[in-house]
Design an enzyme around this catalytic site. Structure first.
Site, PDB file in Angstrom:
ATOM      1  NE  ARG A   1      -3.355   0.016   2.921  1.00  0.00           N
ATOM      2  CZ  ARG A   1      -3.828   0.167   4.155  1.00  0.00           C
ATOM      3  NH1 ARG A   1      -3.773  -0.842   5.021  1.00  0.00           N
ATOM      4  NH2 ARG A   1      -4.337   1.319   4.531  1.00  0.00           N
TER       5      ARG A   1
ATOM      6  CB  CYS B   1      -1.259   3.802   9.733  1.00  0.00           C
ATOM      7  SG  CYS B   1      -2.594   4.265  10.866  1.00  0.00           S
TER       8      CYS B   1
END
Length: 282
Positions: free
Chosen positions: A180, A240
């Site tokens: 990601r 995050c």
């Protein structure tokens, strides 16, 4: 204040029944996980545990997921769970990698409660050692007298993170999985760009624990941070997907006795959802 932010399963079982101990099940899972934290709690949780839902104890006025609530709202939620000023709070989750427990550990810390620890290895370690569980709804505690005061300098906004990236005043550490971060794997939330902030470092949260879900020993933890380019002695802003797993980085800094890091609470859900901030992929 506890000497370590972690507590082992054996030490916690020895404390069960202590009226000054509050155990919180903080399990939460990504939208595409196929898991339901509430159902899993009803099926089995630590004896006496209360259910802490990060989606409920959040800033409901924000369009972003589970943002830090105002102090008064966190105080009310903590009191309703039976937390008082002198209590020791122990947090765990069922992920096996400290996906969400560290978030609740950080929330108590950022609101001024030093007596909070995380169950090392979480539910996985507890079960693997054959320790007791109970099922059904939580056994309610009497309301507590917890008082919340937000500590300054612990939360960063998008504009503050952008300034940090431009100045190099702190290390921005992204705890998302490498795919990601690099933009080669999809985000679990729709509408977000792939990639990362220019200049951010990648330290996936799942790499901070061993195969049993327990935090890496300090030497191995320090080596893992440095392998990612993170110097524990220097200022860190953790980020995050939605400000949850990044708290595992802040926990790791605490384990190492490093300076406390700050959290970019909006994280990639905010940054990756806008087109007026830079994104790079590789």
């Amino acid at each position: 204040m506890p000497s370590s932010p972690l507590i082992g399963a054996a030490a916690l079982q020895d404390r069960l029944g202590d009226p000054a101990l509050v155990i919180l099940d903080a399990s939460w899972y990504l939208p595409n996980s196929g898991r339901d934290a509430h159902t899993e709690f009803l099926e089995g949780h630590l004896p006496g545990a209360q259910r802490f839902d990060i989606d409920l104890v959040s800033d409901r006025s924000s369009p972003l997921p589970h943002m830090l609530p105002p102090a008064a709202e966190f105080e009310a939620a903590a009191r309703a769970l039976g937390v008082s000023a002198g209590d020791e709070v122990v947090v765990y989750d069922g992920s096996g990698v400290n996906l969400s427990a560290a978030r609740v550990w950080w929330m108590f810390r950022v609101f001024g409660h030093r007596g909070v620890r995380l169950l090392d290895g979480g539910m996985g370690a507890w079960k693997s050692e054959g320790r007791p569980l109970e099922s059904g709804a939580a056994r309610r505690r009497a309301p507590g007298d917890f008082c919340a005061r937000l500590l300054p300098g612990q939360v960063r906004t998008l504009e503050e993170v952008r300034a940090v990236l431009e100045s190099g005043a702190a290390q921005v550490v992204d705890a998302r999985p490498a795919g990601r971060f690099r933009g080669v794997e999809p985000e679990p939330r729709e509408g977000l760009r792939g990639g990362h902030m220019p200049g951010a470092l990648n330290l996936p949260y799942a790499e901070l624990v061993d195969a049993t879900g327990r935090m890496l020993p300090p030497d191995a933890l320090r080596a893992r941070l440095r392998a990612a380019g993170v110097e524990p002695e220097h200022a860190v802003v953790a980020t995050c997907g939605s400000g949850t797993s990044s708290c595992a980085v802040l926990l790791a800094l605490e384990v190492l006795g490093a300076p406390a890091g700050a959290l970019y609470d909006g994280s990639w859900t905010e940054w990756g959802g806008r087109d007026d901030v830079p994104v790079v992929s590789e």
